[in-house]
Design a protein around this motif. Structure first.
Motif, PDB file in Angstrom:
ATOM      1  N   ALA A 260       0.773  -1.070  -0.028  1.00 40.59           N
ATOM      2  CA  ALA A 260       0.023  -0.133  -0.179  1.00 40.59           C
ATOM      3  C   ALA A 260       0.657   1.262  -0.074  1.00 40.59           C
ATOM      4  CB  ALA A 260      -0.794   0.048   1.183  1.00 40.59           C
ATOM      5  N   LEU A 261       1.887   1.152   0.875  1.00 46.01           N
ATOM      6  CA  LEU A 261       2.822   2.469   1.027  1.00 46.01           C
ATOM      7  C   LEU A 261       3.592   2.790  -0.321  1.00 46.01           C
ATOM      8  CD1 LEU A 261       4.093   2.049   4.305  1.00 46.01           C
ATOM      9  CD2 LEU A 261       2.552   3.738   3.604  1.00 46.01           C
ATOM     10  N   THR A 262       3.813   1.791  -1.182  1.00 43.41           N
ATOM     11  CA  THR A 262       4.583   2.044  -2.544  1.00 43.41           C
ATOM     12  C   THR A 262       3.483   2.136  -3.564  1.00 43.41           C
ATOM     13  OG1 THR A 262       4.851  -0.680  -2.912  1.00 43.41           O
ATOM     14  CG2 THR A 262       6.774   0.692  -1.515  1.00 43.41           C
ATOM     15  N   GLY A 263       2.212   2.167  -3.520  1.00 39.35           N
ATOM     16  CA  GLY A 263       1.269   2.348  -4.496  1.00 39.35           C
ATOM     17  C   GLY A 263       1.069   1.227  -5.328  1.00 39.35           C
ATOM     18  N   GLY A 264       1.342  -0.105  -4.930  1.00 41.14           N
ATOM     19  CA  GLY A 264       1.015  -1.147  -5.858  1.00 41.14           C
ATOM     20  C   GLY A 264      -0.502  -1.474  -5.620  1.00 41.14           C
ATOM     21  N   VAL A 265      -1.132  -1.210  -4.606  1.00 41.36           N
ATOM     22  CA  VAL A 265      -2.572  -1.428  -4.390  1.00 41.36           C
ATOM     23  C   VAL A 265      -3.111  -0.117  -3.640  1.00 41.36           C
ATOM     24  CG1 VAL A 265      -4.155  -3.010  -3.074  1.00 41.36           C
ATOM     25  CG2 VAL A 265      -2.373  -3.940  -4.385  1.00 41.36           C
ATOM     26  N   SER A 266      -4.129   0.239  -4.217  1.00 42.94           N
ATOM     27  CA  SER A 266      -4.748   1.391  -3.234  1.00 42.94           C
ATOM     28  C   SER A 266      -6.171   0.953  -3.013  1.00 42.94           C
ATOM     29  CB  SER A 266      -4.834   2.705  -4.206  1.00 42.94           C
ATOM     30  OG  SER A 266      -5.383   2.695  -5.110  1.00 42.94           O
ATOM     31  N   ILE A 267      -6.444   1.216  -1.631  1.00 39.64           N
ATOM     32  CA  ILE A 267      -8.031   0.849  -1.341  1.00 39.64           C
ATOM     33  C   ILE A 267      -8.859   1.934  -0.958  1.00 39.64           C
ATOM     34  CG2 ILE A 267      -9.106  -0.496   0.401  1.00 39.64           C
ATOM     35  CD1 ILE A 267      -6.515  -1.806   0.857  1.00 39.64           C
ATOM     36  N   ARG A 268     -10.199   2.151  -1.630  1.00 35.50           N
ATOM     37  CA  ARG A 268     -11.074   3.132  -1.342  1.00 35.50           C
ATOM     38  C   ARG A 268     -12.120   2.674  -1.083  1.00 35.50           C
ATOM     39  NH1 ARG A 268      -6.545   5.159  -1.184  1.00 35.50           N
ATOM     40  NH2 ARG A 268      -5.632   6.855  -2.380  1.00 35.50           N
ATOM     41  N   GLY A 269     -13.457   3.538  -0.852  1.00 38.43           N
ATOM     42  CA  GLY A 269     -14.518   2.907  -0.994  1.00 38.43           C
ATOM     43  C   GLY A 269     -15.473   3.324   0.361  1.00 38.43           C
ATOM     44  N   ARG A 270     -16.649   2.910   0.560  1.00 38.88           N
ATOM     45  CA  ARG A 270     -17.596   3.264   1.573  1.00 38.88           C
ATOM     46  C   ARG A 270     -16.903   2.560   2.879  1.00 38.88           C
ATOM     47  NH1 ARG A 270     -22.954   1.194   0.631  1.00 38.88           N
ATOM     48  NH2 ARG A 270     -22.075  -0.371  -0.392  1.00 38.88           N
ATOM     49  N   ARG A 271     -16.482   1.149   2.636  1.00 40.40           N
ATOM     50  CA  ARG A 271     -16.203   0.387   3.825  1.00 40.40           C
ATOM     51  C   ARG A 271     -14.868  -0.094   3.496  1.00 40.40           C
ATOM     52  NH1 ARG A 271     -21.669  -0.387   2.807  1.00 40.40           N
ATOM     53  NH2 ARG A 271     -23.013   0.499   4.672  1.00 40.40           N
ATOM     54  N   PRO A 272     -13.589   0.541   3.242  1.00 38.77           N
ATOM     55  CA  PRO A 272     -12.510  -0.264   2.912  1.00 38.77           C
ATOM     56  C   PRO A 272     -11.987  -1.227   3.806  1.00 38.77           C
ATOM     57  CG  PRO A 272     -11.979   2.094   3.648  1.00 38.77           C
ATOM     58  CD  PRO A 272     -13.671   1.747   3.635  1.00 38.77           C
ATOM     59  N   TRP A 273     -12.438  -1.216   5.240  1.00 35.00           N
ATOM     60  CA  TRP A 273     -12.066  -2.090   5.961  1.00 35.00           C
ATOM     61  C   TRP A 273     -12.462  -3.579   5.773  1.00 35.00           C
ATOM     62  CZ3 TRP A 273     -15.116   2.004   7.183  1.00 35.00           C
ATOM     63  CH2 TRP A 273     -16.527   1.607   7.428  1.00 35.00           C
ATOM     64  N   LEU A 274     -13.420  -3.698   4.822  1.00 33.11           N
ATOM     65  CA  LEU A 274     -14.139  -4.878   4.520  1.00 33.11           C
ATOM     66  C   LEU A 274     -13.196  -5.666   3.658  1.00 33.11           C
ATOM     67  CD1 LEU A 274     -17.872  -4.060   4.360  1.00 33.11           C
ATOM     68  CD2 LEU A 274     -16.611  -5.143   6.262  1.00 33.11           C
ATOM     69  N   LEU A 275     -12.391  -5.246   3.187  1.00 35.05           N
ATOM     70  CA  LEU A 275     -11.251  -6.043   2.221  1.00 35.05           C
ATOM     71  C   LEU A 275     -10.635  -7.099   2.994  1.00 35.05           C
ATOM     72  CD1 LEU A 275     -10.178  -6.325  -0.383  1.00 35.05           C
ATOM     73  CD2 LEU A 275      -8.258  -4.876   0.133  1.00 35.05           C
ATOM     74  N   PHE A 276     -10.376  -6.709   4.467  1.00 40.64           N
ATOM     75  CA  PHE A 276      -9.739  -7.702   4.914  1.00 40.64           C
ATOM     76  C   PHE A 276     -10.307  -9.197   5.250  1.00 40.64           C
ATOM     77  CE2 PHE A 276      -7.747  -3.786   5.841  1.00 40.64           C
ATOM     78  CZ  PHE A 276      -6.466  -3.774   5.367  1.00 40.64           C
TER      79      PHE A 276
END
Length: 286
Positions: A260-276
């Motif tokens: 995430a810090l290097t920009g390989g994956v970026s996470i957005r949206g209404r409930r981004p924590w649900l990705l985990f």
């Protein structure tokens, strides 16, 4: 949850070209290594890694050519339908115990020959043809190409990182794992491959994946099952990814934080924590 996969001609051509190119790069990488006994992961040497790749190509060659000699591993065929992403390590150990050759020269010769056979036989076959895979899953023929390309890219990364050599993971090749293999298996039916102890959720989790290298795709996790979301589904999470970075993260080579810090994956949206919780179900061996 079974459905018909759809692989377009551009994807199929890209998968064939990527397998040929990645095979050549991987073989040249291994040939450049002076000490094949050098460790590249906690448990595998360069030579062990090549044996693993040989076993995958060998198995795929037997799927496409019934006359191809089978892998000389007792009980393997009976074990494969019960495999999950969490138990596949045991299958890898079994394979390495029975395939005892560790000289890279004959291993690479066999690998190149099996890949050449796969490319030749598959050229006239339907890329949507569904074939049995680990864990009683089914994968489109083109998906097997995407999987083998990813194996080459990730394990090539292991060898290059450990031996100080350069290694390419082109986005157009790396994306095949997600776009053609992973999505293809979700569409076709993944059997018990993703079996886990995660409690099924009544509320769906919808995740949209976007990359410059493929069309957008939205997946949904509902009651423990991952499927393709209905058209127009509103995502909880929007993931934009570089294919190589996503694959290295999924297979535990690079941490989620670093990715995430290097920009390989970026996470957005209404409930981004649900990705985990989503990724605790839709996961890969790491």
């Amino acid at each position: 949850m079974a459905a018909t996969a759809t692989v377009n001609p551009q994807q199929w051509r890209a998968a064939q070209e990527a397998l040929a190119a990645a095979t050549d790069r991987f073989a040249r990488l291994v040939e450049s290594v002076d000490r094949p006994q050098s460790m590249v992961t906690a448990h595998w040497s360069v030579a062990d890694t090549v044996v693993h790749l040989v076993s995958v190509a060998w198995w795929y060659a037997t799927k496409l050519d019934p006359e191809h000699p089978p892998l000389p591993i007792p009980g393997l065929d009976a074990r494969l339908p019960t495999v999950t992403v969490d138990t596949i390590e045991g299958v890898n150990d079994l394979v390495l115990a029975h395939l005892t050759e560790r000289d890279p020269a004959p291993l690479l010769a066999q690998f190149r020959a099996d890949v050449a056979k796969i490319l030749s036989i598959a050229a006239d076959r339907d890329p949507d043809e569904l074939l049995p895979w680990f864990g009683d899953a089914r994968a489109p023929l083109a998906g097997l190409f995407g999987h083998l390309v990813n194996e080459l890219l990730v394990h090539g990364w292991d060898i290059a990182r450990a031996t100080g050599r350069p290694w390419e993971m082109p986005g157009r090749e790396a994306v095949l794992f997600f776009e053609v293999f992973l999505v293809g298996v979700v569409r076709a039916g993944y059997g018990r491959l993703l079996d886990n102890d995660e409690p099924p959720r009544e509320r769906p989790i919808t995740v949209e994946f976007r990359s410059a290298y493929c069309a957008d795709i939205t997946l949904v996790l509902h009651r423990g099952l991952v499927s393709i979301a209905a058209p127009g589904a509103r995502p909880d999470v929007r993931v934009r990814f570089d294919p190589a970075a996503l694959n290295l993260m999924l297979f535990g080579r690079v941490s989620r934080v670093r990715t995430a810090l290097t920009g390989g994956v970026s996470i957005r949206g209404r409930r981004p924590w649900l990705l985990f919780p989503f990724l605790r179900v839709l996961r890969t061996p790491s």
